[in-house]
Design an enzyme around this catalytic site. Structure first.
Site, short mmCIF file in Angstrom:
data_model
loop_
_atom_site.label_atom_id
_atom_site.label_comp_id
_atom_site.label_asym_id
_atom_site.label_seq_id
_atom_site.Cartn_x
_atom_site.Cartn_y
_atom_site.Cartn_z
N ASP A 163 2.25 -9.43 9.00
CA ASP A 163 0.79 -9.55 8.89
C ASP A 163 0.49 -11.05 8.78
O ASP A 163 0.16 -11.56 7.70
CB ASP A 163 0.30 -8.77 7.68
CG ASP A 163 0.66 -7.30 7.78
OD1 ASP A 163 -0.06 -6.58 8.47
OD2 ASP A 163 1.69 -6.87 7.22
N MET A 216 0.84 -1.20 0.00
CA MET A 216 0.00 0.00 0.00
C MET A 216 0.88 1.26 0.00
O MET A 216 0.42 2.35 0.28
CB MET A 216 -0.93 0.00 1.20
CG MET A 216 -1.90 -1.20 1.16
SD MET A 216 -3.41 -0.94 2.06
CE MET A 216 -2.78 -0.71 3.70
N LEU A 224 6.68 3.13 1.67
CA LEU A 224 7.57 1.98 1.84
C LEU A 224 8.64 2.21 2.89
O LEU A 224 9.15 3.32 3.04
CB LEU A 224 8.22 1.64 0.49
CG LEU A 224 7.24 1.38 -0.65
CD1 LEU A 224 7.99 1.02 -1.93
CD2 LEU A 224 6.24 0.27 -0.31
N ILE A 242 10.68 -7.28 9.78
CA ILE A 242 11.81 -6.36 10.00
C ILE A 242 11.40 -5.38 11.11
O ILE A 242 10.29 -4.85 11.11
CB ILE A 242 12.15 -5.60 8.69
CG1 ILE A 242 12.42 -6.58 7.56
CG2 ILE A 242 13.33 -4.65 8.91
CD1 ILE A 242 13.61 -7.50 7.74
N GLN A 269 -2.91 -12.36 7.59
CA GLN A 269 -3.04 -12.03 6.16
C GLN A 269 -2.27 -13.03 5.30
O GLN A 269 -2.75 -13.48 4.26
CB GLN A 269 -2.52 -10.61 5.92
CG GLN A 269 -2.32 -10.25 4.46
CD GLN A 269 -1.90 -8.81 4.28
OE1 GLN A 269 -2.71 -7.91 4.42
NE2 GLN A 269 -0.64 -8.58 3.97
N GLY A 271 10.87 -2.88 5.82
CA GLY A 271 10.13 -4.14 5.77
C GLY A 271 9.79 -4.48 4.32
O GLY A 271 10.03 -5.60 3.85
N HIS A 272 9.23 -3.49 3.61
CA HIS A 272 8.95 -3.69 2.19
C HIS A 272 10.26 -3.94 1.43
O HIS A 272 10.33 -4.78 0.54
CB HIS A 272 8.28 -2.45 1.59
CG HIS A 272 6.99 -2.06 2.24
ND1 HIS A 272 6.88 -0.95 3.05
CD2 HIS A 272 5.75 -2.61 2.20
CE1 HIS A 272 5.63 -0.84 3.48
NE2 HIS A 272 4.93 -1.83 2.98
N GLN A 305 -10.36 -2.90 1.81
CA GLN A 305 -9.92 -3.56 3.04
C GLN A 305 -9.99 -2.67 4.27
O GLN A 305 -9.60 -3.08 5.35
CB GLN A 305 -8.52 -4.15 2.86
CG GLN A 305 -7.40 -3.14 2.79
CD GLN A 305 -6.08 -3.80 2.41
OE1 GLN A 305 -5.92 -4.29 1.30
NE2 GLN A 305 -5.14 -3.83 3.33
#
Ligand code: AMP
Length: 299
Positions: A162, A39, A42, A188, A165, A45-46, A70
């Site tokens: 997540d 989403m 960033l 992370i 998810q 983690g991304h 969502q």
């Protein structure tokens, strides 16, 4: 790569542009494609997902789309941080080859209410985050299946941050036979243990200082259950009691559970015997005023 050096990244703003890129760069070239749905806004983690995708695949595509389906009516869809230019720049620096930035108008052309949707069974979705965010996983499963159909990647990379998810997406991909391998990667964290999240920037100084308590509690549970041989039930009850001593305007616990890491079945019996539950995932969600944080730890 030297800092500041940019690779050329292709930005597909429409489904057609994404499909043409995929046909040219992946199908025609006989290349493999790794995909990371995000989403935006960033962080590292991304970044870790992009880095792993680059290791495992010839080309990497990232999508950036704040998915309205969502978010619940009283959630943070409107104020979710949108930093598109910076994100594309970061994807480029990390070596992604394509960034897909579709519009809501194109993805949900008939409107959210009139869109077909994907529903993963209740046994995975009506607990934990599903209890507090009704419809959330329907929105996630729907957008991810749309993105899978558009991008047609060989592998897709998701964060264990997540956790529910990730299981929902694995289940969806398996049940619906999506020809994509789902990869789950480690969370992370900041130096003090707080799981990186786009929502961390909403925290004020006091809340930011309190936030690592989520990870501390998870580690405490791990130690009590795995090293001190405490029963899962009593360790969880103690941890809940400890969190309830914090004033509710500072921290409001939504859930703290021990679950089976494959099925998310909640472990509620007074289990002490580690052979009975050789693997457990502890999952937590709490609100620090308006900021909802989640974390988990598999032991
Ligand atoms: P989001 O942009 O929040 O939807 O996240 C996109 C992907 O990044 C999801 O697969 C997340 O699980 C993953 N992700 C988010 N935060 C982290 C983190 N701290 N460590 C690893 N992966 C993460």
């Amino acid at each position: 790569m030297a800092q500041g050096q940019k690779t050329s990244i292709f930005q597909a703003k429409t489904i057609t542009e994404a499909r043409l890129w995929q046909e040219r760069e992946i199908v025609a070239a006989g290349a493999t494609l790794g995909f990371i749905p995000t989403m935006g806004n960033l962080h590292d983690g991304h970044g870790s997902l992009i880095a792993e995708a680059k290791k495992q695949c010839d080309k990497v595509a990232v999508s950036i789309f704040v998915n309205p389906m969502q978010f619940g009516p009283n959630e943070d869809f409107e104020k979710y941080p949108r930093t598109l230019e910076r994100d594309i720049e970061l994807c480029s620096r990390l070596g992604a080859d394509m960034v897909f930035t579709p519009s809501t108008a194109e993805l949900y052309g008939r409107g959210l209410e009139n869109s077909s949707y994907v529903e993963v069974p209740n046994e995975l979705t009506n607990k934990l985050c599903g209890t507090f965010r009704p419809g959330h996983f329907r929105g996630v499963a729907t957008v991810v299946s749309k993105l899978f159909n558009i991008i047609q990647a060989h592998k897709a990379f998701f964060g264990e941050k997540d956790y529910q998810q990730l299981l929902v997406i694995r289940r969806m991909a398996d049940d619906l036979n999506f020809p994509v391998q789902i990869k789950g990667l480690a969370t992370i964290r900041e130096a003090d243990g707080l799981a990186m999240s786009s929502r961390n920037q909403y925290l004020n100084k006091e809340q930011r200082e309190l936030a690592p308590i989520l990870y501390q509690i998870l580690n405490q549970l791990k130690e009590q259950v795995r090293e001190q041989n405490k029963s899962i039930k009593s360790a969880i009850e103690m941890a809940r009691a400890e969190l309830s001593t914090i004033s509710r305007d500072q921290l409001e616990l939504q859930y703290l559970e021990a679950c089976n890491p494959e099925t998310l079945e909640i472990i509620s019996e007074d289990a002490k015997n580690p052979d009975l539950h050789p693997e457990i995932v502890f999952l937590i969600a709490a609100k620090l005023k308006d900021v909802r944080l989640i974390d988990n730890l598999k032991v």
